[in-house]
Design a protein around this motif. Sequence first.
Motif, PDB file in Angstrom:
ATOM      1  N   GLU A  90      40.370  31.530  75.952  1.00 15.91           N
ATOM      2  CA  GLU A  90      40.187  31.808  75.172  1.00 15.91           C
ATOM      3  C   GLU A  90      39.867  33.318  74.123  1.00 15.91           C
ATOM      4  O   GLU A  90      38.378  34.025  74.378  1.00 15.91           O
ATOM      5  N   VAL A  91      40.806  34.514  72.738  1.00 17.70           N
ATOM      6  CA  VAL A  91      40.488  35.953  72.810  1.00 17.70           C
ATOM      7  C   VAL A  91      39.307  35.352  71.927  1.00 17.70           C
ATOM      8  O   VAL A  91      40.142  35.079  70.646  1.00 17.70           O
ATOM      9  N   PRO A 150      45.606  30.296  74.121  1.00 10.25           N
ATOM     10  CA  PRO A 150      44.653  30.445  75.510  1.00 10.25           C
ATOM     11  C   PRO A 150      45.972  31.264  75.945  1.00 10.25           C
ATOM     12  O   PRO A 150      47.266  31.099  76.055  1.00 10.25           O
ATOM     13  N   LEU A 151      45.395  32.505  77.268  1.00 14.35           N
ATOM     14  CA  LEU A 151      46.493  32.655  77.773  1.00 14.35           C
ATOM     15  C   LEU A 151      45.887  33.411  79.480  1.00 14.35           C
ATOM     16  O   LEU A 151      44.574  33.504  79.478  1.00 14.35           O
ATOM     17  N   TRP A 152      46.539  33.173  80.334  1.00 10.61           N
ATOM     18  CA  TRP A 152      45.814  33.133  81.762  1.00 10.61           C
ATOM     19  C   TRP A 152      45.463  35.266  82.003  1.00 10.61           C
ATOM     20  O   TRP A 152      46.055  35.778  81.715  1.00 10.61           O
ATOM     21  N   VAL A 153      44.401  35.168  82.368  1.00  8.64           N
ATOM     22  CA  VAL A 153      44.274  36.994  82.767  1.00  8.64           C
ATOM     23  C   VAL A 153      43.161  36.939  83.896  1.00  8.64           C
ATOM     24  O   VAL A 153      41.882  35.781  84.534  1.00  8.64           O
ATOM     25  N   LEU A 192      35.584  36.686  75.180  1.00  3.29           N
ATOM     26  CA  LEU A 192      36.513  35.694  76.177  1.00  3.29           C
ATOM     27  C   LEU A 192      35.602  34.492  77.040  1.00  3.29           C
ATOM     28  O   LEU A 192      34.808  34.449  76.963  1.00  3.29           O
ATOM     29  N   ASN A 193      36.175  33.288  75.631  1.00  2.00           N
ATOM     30  CA  ASN A 193      35.748  31.953  76.143  1.00  2.00           C
ATOM     31  C   ASN A 193      36.748  31.057  77.625  1.00  2.00           C
ATOM     32  O   ASN A 193      37.729  30.990  77.402  1.00  2.00           O
ATOM     33  N   ILE A 194      35.928  31.166  78.338  1.00  2.00           N
ATOM     34  CA  ILE A 194      36.422  31.121  79.583  1.00  2.00           C
ATOM     35  C   ILE A 194      37.204  29.095  79.340  1.00  2.00           C
ATOM     36  O   ILE A 194      35.449  28.120  79.273  1.00  2.00           O
ATOM     37  N   ILE A 195      38.010  28.679  79.711  1.00  2.00           N
ATOM     38  CA  ILE A 195      38.404  27.156  79.553  1.00  2.00           C
ATOM     39  C   ILE A 195      38.833  26.645  80.784  1.00  2.00           C
ATOM     40  O   ILE A 195      38.772  25.274  80.929  1.00  2.00           O
ATOM     41  N   ASP A 196      39.621  27.019  82.060  1.00  2.00           N
ATOM     42  CA  ASP A 196      39.703  26.921  83.307  1.00  2.00           C
ATOM     43  C   ASP A 196      39.890  27.530  84.171  1.00  2.00           C
ATOM     44  O   ASP A 196      39.772  29.580  83.878  1.00  2.00           O
ATOM     45  N   VAL A 197      40.538  27.816  85.593  1.00  2.00           N
ATOM     46  CA  VAL A 197      40.210  28.241  86.809  1.00  2.00           C
ATOM     47  C   VAL A 197      41.551  28.188  87.210  1.00  2.00           C
ATOM     48  O   VAL A 197      41.477  27.109  87.106  1.00  2.00           O
ATOM     49  N   ASP A 198      42.565  28.950  88.039  1.00  2.00           N
ATOM     50  CA  ASP A 198      43.605  28.041  89.091  1.00  2.00           C
ATOM     51  C   ASP A 198      42.466  28.642  90.699  1.00  2.00           C
ATOM     52  O   ASP A 198      43.394  29.967  90.579  1.00  2.00           O
ATOM     53  N   PRO A 199      42.059  27.815  91.048  1.00  8.54           N
ATOM     54  CA  PRO A 199      42.023  28.129  92.383  1.00  8.54           C
ATOM     55  C   PRO A 199      42.827  28.829  93.529  1.00  8.54           C
ATOM     56  O   PRO A 199      42.521  29.513  94.996  1.00  8.54           O
TER      57      PRO A 199
END
Length: 460
Positions: A98-99, A28-31, A109-116
Amino acid sequence: MEEENKHYSLLEVLQSVQRMFERYWSKPLWVKVELAKINYYPHSGHAYPLLVEKKEGKTVAETRSTVWVSTFKRIKTKFEAVTKKEFSDGIELLLLVEVKFTASHGLALNIIDVDPNYTLGTMERERLETLKKLKEIGLFDKNRQVELPILPKRVAVISVETSKGFHDFVDTINTNKKGYTIEYELFPALLQGDKAVESIRRQLDEVRSRRNEFDVLVIIRGGGGEVGLNCYDDFSLASAVAQFPLPIITGIGHATNLTVVEMVSHVNMITPTALANFILSKFEDFENRIEKAEDRLIQFSDKIIRDKINILQSMVNVFETDVKLLLQKEYYAIDKLETSLKYQGKELIHRSEKGLNDTLSSLRFIPGEIVGKQTLLIEGLEGRLRKSLVNNLSNTERELTLLESKTRLLDPANVLSRGYSISRFNGKVENISKLKVGDIMETETFEFTYKSKIESLNKK
């Protein structure tokens, strides 16, 4: 030749690409992205957001994404708890993804988390930039410089008719214990979300066009959570509030840091109920000022009346004393004059009798001519005596007439005829100071005598 004609099926090509993604994009990577459209499906709970990147207003990258129901609920709750902003279209996000690439669905892109905190920082930068711009162009304190009426009786309300905050405001206004009547008119608007800024500004323009019909404008949100307040940091909305010609009172209803709109408004109250009580307090303060002024006026009037009564009583006492002294003086003068006249009369008669006796004695020796002269002399003396008596009596009569005129002027009836009155308690003026509540006081004027029952006494 066979190799030149060699070909691959579409599935083979896409599976090859899939294997490449699985090899090189397995972690996974932050985008950093912008959520163009959330594409949420309530029946399943899944969402398929459209993610974009923009530069100078133009879309330079775009892809679809997937967020499953359990993940969507978690990141939405997490995002809104930290940012107090609704997880909706048009916001900037930092997503952990996840790409994924499949032959059947392509790239996603499968979203697994967010940085609010990333979005929170962006929002705070925008908020601080709004404050900076308002201060630079001199609008930050502009609405607070608009005079708030002493009695804000006519109120324009921007709110939602069905909101709890609006109903709290109305109930507080309509059920106030003092019975104050306050006129209000609702201008319905959306108070959160993407369209809130445009909706509120539209109603601000409507109230501005009818500003002569209102004393203040209130913006009531209330009843909702703290999510969705970022619209109140919008520069266009905050500048419209700051420049509004009527004083604006906000009751947005939250306990965190103030929004920019609340900071530039004339008065900010934490809840719609507190806002309503603030308006009612203006009426109560004014009523208290009127009551205090009324009390001061009554006390001042009572003091003036008491002072005038005391002055009048003093004048009456002085008049009575002066009249008595003047009468005594005149009586003494009359007695003295009477005594003097009696003495002078006796003395004159005595001298005349002596002269007559002398004359009679000398008649034997004096011829008739002398007798005649003596007779004339006696008559002259008699005339002078009579004239002297008449003059003295005339002067005394004039003095008595003058004294009578002065006495009439000092007569209490004449004093009353000039608009004064005399109050007595138990028949005496000096008993006025002994009055108590329930006593009967008698007041005499030139035309009437009336009785008053004492209901209250305010002593200075």
